[in-house]
Structures are given as C-alpha cells and as structure tokens.
Design a protein around this motif. Structure first.
Motif, PDB file in Angstrom:
ATOM      1  N   GLY A 315       0.786  -1.235   0.000  1.00 31.01           N
ATOM      2  CA  GLY A 315       0.000   0.000   0.000  1.00 31.01           C
ATOM      3  C   GLY A 315       0.803   1.262   0.000  1.00 31.01           C
ATOM      4  N   SER A 316       2.043   1.224  -0.498  1.00 24.46           N
ATOM      5  CA  SER A 316       2.891   2.414  -0.507  1.00 24.46           C
ATOM      6  C   SER A 316       3.543   2.561  -1.874  1.00 24.46           C
ATOM      7  N   ILE A 317       3.147   3.597  -2.624  1.00 18.85           N
ATOM      8  CA  ILE A 317       3.757   3.841  -3.928  1.00 18.85           C
ATOM      9  C   ILE A 317       5.239   4.188  -3.791  1.00 18.85           C
ATOM     10  N   PRO A 318       5.642   5.066  -2.844  1.00 18.05           N
ATOM     11  CA  PRO A 318       7.072   5.345  -2.692  1.00 18.05           C
ATOM     12  C   PRO A 318       7.887   4.085  -2.388  1.00 18.05           C
ATOM     13  N   ALA A 319       7.330   3.195  -1.570  1.00 17.89           N
ATOM     14  CA  ALA A 319       8.041   1.948  -1.261  1.00 17.89           C
ATOM     15  C   ALA A 319       8.177   1.080  -2.499  1.00 17.89           C
ATOM     16  N   ALA A 320       7.128   1.031  -3.316  1.00 18.63           N
ATOM     17  CA  ALA A 320       7.175   0.230  -4.535  1.00 18.63           C
ATOM     18  C   ALA A 320       8.212   0.785  -5.511  1.00 18.63           C
ATOM     19  N   VAL A 321       8.219   2.115  -5.695  1.00 18.40           N
ATOM     20  CA  VAL A 321       9.190   2.733  -6.592  1.00 18.40           C
ATOM     21  C   VAL A 321      10.604   2.524  -6.065  1.00 18.40           C
ATOM     22  N   GLY A 322      10.769   2.709  -4.754  1.00 20.18           N
ATOM     23  CA  GLY A 322      12.078   2.512  -4.155  1.00 20.18           C
ATOM     24  C   GLY A 322      12.584   1.087  -4.286  1.00 20.18           C
ATOM     25  N   ALA A 323      11.665   0.130  -4.269  1.00 22.07           N
ATOM     26  CA  ALA A 323      12.051  -1.281  -4.385  1.00 22.07           C
ATOM     27  C   ALA A 323      12.425  -1.644  -5.813  1.00 22.07           C
ATOM     28  N   GLY A 324      11.931  -0.859  -6.789  1.00 20.13           N
ATOM     29  CA  GLY A 324      12.269  -1.144  -8.179  1.00 20.13           C
ATOM     30  C   GLY A 324      11.092  -1.409  -9.082  1.00 20.13           C
ATOM     31  N   PHE A 325       9.893  -0.999  -8.673  1.00 24.61           N
ATOM     32  CA  PHE A 325       8.715  -1.143  -9.520  1.00 24.61           C
ATOM     33  C   PHE A 325       8.525   0.106 -10.391  1.00 24.61           C
ATOM     34  N   GLY A 326       8.052  -0.097 -11.619  1.00 25.50           N
ATOM     35  CA  GLY A 326       7.553   0.970 -12.469  1.00 25.50           C
ATOM     36  C   GLY A 326       6.143   0.585 -12.870  1.00 25.50           C
ATOM     37  N   SER A 351      11.932  10.500 -11.731  1.00 26.95           N
ATOM     38  CA  SER A 351      13.340  10.221 -11.383  1.00 26.95           C
ATOM     39  C   SER A 351      14.111  11.499 -11.061  1.00 26.95           C
ATOM     40  N   LEU A 352      13.455  12.458 -10.420  1.00 27.56           N
ATOM     41  CA  LEU A 352      14.092  13.748 -10.155  1.00 27.56           C
ATOM     42  C   LEU A 352      15.356  13.621  -9.310  1.00 27.56           C
ATOM     43  N   TRP A 353      15.301  12.751  -8.278  1.00 27.32           N
ATOM     44  CA  TRP A 353      16.449  12.646  -7.374  1.00 27.32           C
ATOM     45  C   TRP A 353      17.712  12.182  -8.097  1.00 27.32           C
ATOM     46  N   SER A 354      17.554  11.368  -9.120  1.00 26.46           N
ATOM     47  CA  SER A 354      18.729  10.868  -9.846  1.00 26.46           C
ATOM     48  C   SER A 354      19.260  11.884 -10.857  1.00 26.46           C
ATOM     49  N   ALA A 358      24.504  16.928  -5.891  1.00 26.64           N
ATOM     50  CA  ALA A 358      24.586  16.948  -4.422  1.00 26.64           C
ATOM     51  C   ALA A 358      23.200  16.874  -3.794  1.00 26.64           C
ATOM     52  N   ARG A 359      22.244  16.278  -4.531  1.00 30.65           N
ATOM     53  CA  ARG A 359      20.875  16.096  -4.081  1.00 30.65           C
ATOM     54  C   ARG A 359      20.211  17.421  -3.684  1.00 30.65           C
ATOM     55  N   LEU A 360      20.683  18.522  -4.322  1.00 26.42           N
ATOM     56  CA  LEU A 360      20.129  19.836  -4.016  1.00 26.42           C
ATOM     57  C   LEU A 360      19.538  20.515  -5.235  1.00 26.42           C
ATOM     58  N   PHE A 361      20.255  20.468  -6.369  1.00 22.35           N
ATOM     59  CA  PHE A 361      19.840  21.196  -7.560  1.00 22.35           C
ATOM     60  C   PHE A 361      19.734  20.246  -8.742  1.00 22.35           C
ATOM     61  N   LEU A 362      18.707  20.468  -9.567  1.00  9.91           N
ATOM     62  CA  LEU A 362      18.571  19.664 -10.775  1.00  9.91           C
ATOM     63  C   LEU A 362      19.738  19.934 -11.719  1.00  9.91           C
ATOM     64  N   SER A 363      20.254  18.868 -12.303  1.00  9.94           N
ATOM     65  CA  SER A 363      21.369  18.962 -13.235  1.00  9.94           C
ATOM     66  C   SER A 363      20.845  18.988 -14.659  1.00  9.94           C
ATOM     67  N   GLY A 364      20.974  20.123 -15.323  1.00  5.30           N
ATOM     68  CA  GLY A 364      20.522  20.235 -16.702  1.00  5.30           C
ATOM     69  C   GLY A 364      21.229  19.253 -17.614  1.00  5.30           C
ATOM     70  N   ARG A 365      22.519  19.011 -17.371  1.00  5.28           N
ATOM     71  CA  ARG A 365      23.278  18.083 -18.215  1.00  5.28           C
ATOM     72  C   ARG A 365      22.727  16.674 -18.099  1.00  5.28           C
ATOM     73  N   LEU A 406      11.070   4.101 -17.488  1.00 11.09           N
ATOM     74  CA  LEU A 406      12.387   3.564 -17.844  1.00 11.09           C
ATOM     75  C   LEU A 406      13.498   4.451 -17.307  1.00 11.09           C
ATOM     76  N   SER A 407      13.209   5.746 -17.131  1.00  8.33           N
ATOM     77  CA  SER A 407      14.220   6.653 -16.570  1.00  8.33           C
ATOM     78  C   SER A 407      14.519   6.345 -15.107  1.00  8.33           C
ATOM     79  N   THR A 408      13.636   5.589 -14.449  1.00  9.90           N
ATOM     80  CA  THR A 408      13.864   5.196 -13.049  1.00  9.90           C
ATOM     81  C   THR A 408      14.641   3.892 -12.950  1.00  9.90           C
ATOM     82  N   HIS A 409      14.940   3.267 -14.091  1.00  9.79           N
ATOM     83  CA  HIS A 409      15.653   1.982 -14.145  1.00  9.79           C
ATOM     84  C   HIS A 409      14.964   0.927 -13.270  1.00  9.79           C
TER      85      HIS A 409
END
Length: 489
Positions: A315-326, A351-354, A358-365, A406-409
């Motif tokens: 019952g947790s979408i974040p847990a499912a994504v964290g475990a590797g579900f898409g 997949s914003l965090w990836s 430094a887990r602070l700013f989005l990397s345009g590259r 797929l961007s979340t691998h």
C-alpha cells in the motif's frame, strides 16, 4: 466532405481528404495515430474549422459547422477521451447535451432522467445513474459516453474507439445496437484500432495516412492484413516472438497469497529476470486491482510481495518505486501524464532525485542526457522534447509514459493495458520496446485483454476469474483460441 484541408502551425493535418456517409451504413475510418482521423471528426462536428474544402448535409452546402449546429443536424461524436463532466452524475452526463441542444435553460432531473434510464436499459447495461463520473472505471466512463451519444435522435454517429475497454459481451451488445440504428437509417462511422471489430461491423472503409486519403472502398475488399498495410505503408508482423528465459535463475519477483477483499483472493506467482508475464481476464475479474496492489495504489489485506528477495511494504507507492517497480496505468491521460507540460518534464517526473547535483539542484546536463536518450530510443514522434504531451498522438503519449518509468531503471515494469487506444503500427513498436526491456534482464508484467498481443510477447499468461487465479497458460497452449476459452469458462 470533399477536399478537406487543415494545417496547424504549418503542419499539414489533412490534405484534400474526402468522406461520404450514407444512411443505414457503417463506415470504417482507419489510420494510425496522427493520420488525421480525429481532426476530420472534429471538423465535421464543429470543434475545428477546415481551411479548405466543403461539407454538405442532405446535399446542402454548410459554410461553417459549429458544435451546436452539428448537434441540431443530428451529428453525434463519441470521443476517444470521453469528454465527460467528472463532477456530474452518470444521468446528468447522458442527458445534458440534449438539453443544451434543445436550448433548455434549466436542468430538470425528474423530466430528463427517464431518457437516461431508457438508453441504459436498451443497451442492457448496469450503470449507477447517480454515481459521480469522476469515480467510475474507464469502462463505465466509456459506456456513459456511448449512452450520451445515443440518447438523442442522431442521424450520424462517429464512434472513436468505443470498444477499447469493453468486454466481449458488451461489444456484442453495442454491435446489436449499431444494427438497430442502421435499420432506422442512421449513418455510423466506426474508428477503432481493433481491426477485426471494424471489419465485422462495417460496410465501407476509408483509410488515412499522414493526413491523406490512401484507400477507400467496400469492407469486403479488405482484410486485417491489407487494412494494416494501407494504414502503415508496410507489412506488420504480429506473430509470436519471445526471448529465451533462463529458468535456472532465482525469481526476480515473488507474490505470495495476495488478497484484497472485494477484488482478488490468494494470488501467487513468480516472475524471473527477462520474463514477460501476461495477466488477463474479463473486466471486473480483478486483473487491474492486482496491478495496483503490486504498485501500492491499493493495499492488500494479506499476502507478501518480494522483489529481489526483499519484502515490499504494501500500500505504498514510494516503497514500490524505491524497491524497483515501475507502473504504466490504464488511463494514461489522467493517471500517467502531465498533459500541458513538455515531453522532457514528463520523462524525468519519476526520477528527479537521480538528476540532481549533491541532491540539491537539478542537473541540466543529466536531464538532457536522459531525455535525449529515451526520446531517441523509444522513437517518440514530436517536433522536439519541449512539445506539450497534449499535442501527441495516443501511441506517442504512451511512449512518454514508458520513458518516464524507464528513466527510473525499474527492476519490474507493470503495465495495465499498455496498448489501449494505440494504432497497430505503434502497438508493434511498443511490444518491441517491452521485449528489449525484458532482454535487459528486467521483469515485465502486462495486464491486458488483447489476446493477440499477449500471444505475441508473453512467456506465460495468468488467467484471473472473479478475483482468483484459475489458470496458467504456458508453452504451445499460448494461442488465442485457448486463452479466450479459459477466460470465458
């Protein structure tokens, strides 16, 4: 309709297209997503205005068709996206357009409700007329849209993908109604990517490709193969094509005795790396709820889900994504996409965090690298990655949803109706993408009632009936006739 032309910002949507409809005949309007079918329908129903060409109704030239004029002329459209009011009831959605066309200033429920009851009864449907449409399943929303179009005394009805979410029984009821409407002299246009269906019900066929008319004639002059080639300009291979799976490897996913009251009971299965597992059953069987429970949208009452041996919190979408579900949802328009945002934003939405420094700013590259790779690899057809998703065809919108996950691998990709509302050419390409995902060692679970696509890509097929797993189809038994027989037993 003769010589119809339409451009949008320099892009030619229709080029000298004609369409002739006759009373009491069903006309198949075929073509891939982006071929111009929807634009043609919007022009005849007054939503868009043609740049060139003419429209005649009963032989009379109509200089400009507006939506109200179209309704008064008896032209009704069942749009692919339903175009319903989510905050109103089923009954209100069915009868309000007729009241508006009649220039009624006040909605009177007691006077108009019998009209809604009549059409629902005539179709033999079980729809709660008091239910709010926003809370309905995709199938019930589609049935509501069909009832809305048929409640008026229509002379021309355009049906744009009307059977996408319907069971075989409901499709047969719809076809029976279509035949009754033919007897009353109604002209019908049937648009569907289920080519067997359109050929079954149609007498005439018109095929569009890239905004141009490429074929027209009597339905008996076409079969699925010739119609597919006319639509795509090439031969499409829908034969069975699965990659080999190493049965020695440990299961990637283990589902043990999963149950949710009112939805499904005691569901157990394994999924190995590189395997494509099909899950099928009639609407209401519980197949979609199983997908949602795997991804944490629904919380199972009991049972376990293990991915790579680790238990996944229910019952947790974040847990499912964290475990590797898409998860690719059944309704991509409301559950899978930000329609007014660019393709690029949609691709990285999960997949914003990836994509940070430094887990602070989005990397345009990093964002550019990911978006460019998936945009090219999934062959998304759009002017550029900044195009809004709303401007895409159904097949390309579905590719954007796939790209997002797929961007979340993911380790396991769950797809609920992965090719619903997608044309035959795009369907072939999407199934090829899923084969490549499996080839990379990931697991794929495909929820679908499209039996030919299950046969084409799946290693095994699980059949769900009344919330229970009743059969596992493997080997030579994976063929359309056997799977349909098990589903209907």
């Amino acid at each position: 309709m003769r010589g119809i032309g339409k451009t949008f910002g320099g892009v030619v949507a229709l080029d000298e297209v004609g369409l002739e409809l006759r009373p009491g005949r069903v006309h198949c309007l075929a073509g891939e997503n982006g071929s111009g079918k929807s634009t043609l329908i919007k022009i005849v129903s007054g939503v868009e205005t043609a740049d060139t060409g003419e429209i005649r109704i009963d032989g009379q030239l109509v200089s400009k068709v507006t939506p109200t004029q179209a309704l008064r002329a008896g032209i009704q459209v069942i749009y692919q996206d339903f175009s319903l009011f989510p905050n109103l009831s089923v009954a209100e959605n069915i009868v309000l357009p007729a009241a508006i066309a009649a220039r009624s200033w006040v909605y009177r429920a007691k006077r108009l409700r019998p009209d809604a009851e009549r059409i629902v009864s005539e179709l033999g449907l079980r729809l709660d007329l008091d239910a709010e449409v926003g809370g309905l399943s995709v199938a019930d929303r589609q049935l509501t849209a069909i009832c809305r179009a048929l409640v008026q005394d229509a002379r021309v009805i355009f049906m744009d993908e009307p059977t996408t979410a319907l069971t075989h029984t409901e499709v047969e009821r719809l076809f029976a109604l279509v035949r009754r409407l033919q007897e009353r002299g109604v002209a019908l246009v049937f648009v569907s990517h289920k080519l067997e269906e359109v050929l079954e019900v149609s007498q005439d066929v018109t095929v569009l490709r890239s905004g141009r008319l490429v074929a027209t004639g009597a339905a008996e002059e076409f079969d699925v193969v010739s119609l597919t080639e006319a639509m795509t300009g090439r031969a499409v291979d829908s034969s069975r094509n699965v990659i080999e799976v190493d049965d020695v490897k440990e299961p990637l996913l283990q589902v043990e005795h999963l149950s949710l009251e009112g939805a499904f009971t005691d569901i157990s299965f394994d999924l190995r790396p590189g395997e494509v597992l099909g899950v099928t059953g009639l609407l209401g069987s519980g197949r979609g709820e199983i997908a949602e429970a795997l991804f944490g949208v629904l919380k199972a009452d009991s049972g376990q889900i293990r991915l790579d041996g680790a238990r996944v919190k229910p019952g947790s979408i974040p847990a499912a994504v964290g475990a590797g579900f898409g998860y690719v949802p059944e309704d991509r328009l409301t559950q899978g996409l930000f329609l007014d945002r660019p393709i690029s934003d949609n691709i990285i939405a999960g997949s914003l965090w990836s994509h940070t420094r430094a887990r602070l700013f989005l990397s345009g590259r990093r964002i550019t690298a990911t978006v460019s790779d998936l945009f090219a690899r999934l062959r998304i057809k759009a002017p550029n990655v900044e195009a809004p998703v709303r401007s895409l065809s159904g097949g390309n919108a579905q590719r954007v949803v796939l790209a997002k996950w797929l961007s979340t691998h993911p380790r396991v990709l769950v797809l609920n109706g992965p090719t619903v509302g997608v044309d035959v050419g795009s369907k072939e390409e999407i199934l090829a993408i899923l084969r490549n995902v499996a080839r990379d060692g990931k697991g794929v679970i495909m929820i679908s009632d499209d039996v030919p696509e299950l046969v084409s890509v799946c290693h095994r097929v699980l059949v769900i009936r009344r919330g229970r797993l009743v059969a596992e189809v493997i080997g030579d038994d994976i063929e359309p006739g056997h799977i349909q027989e098990v589903m209907a037993a």
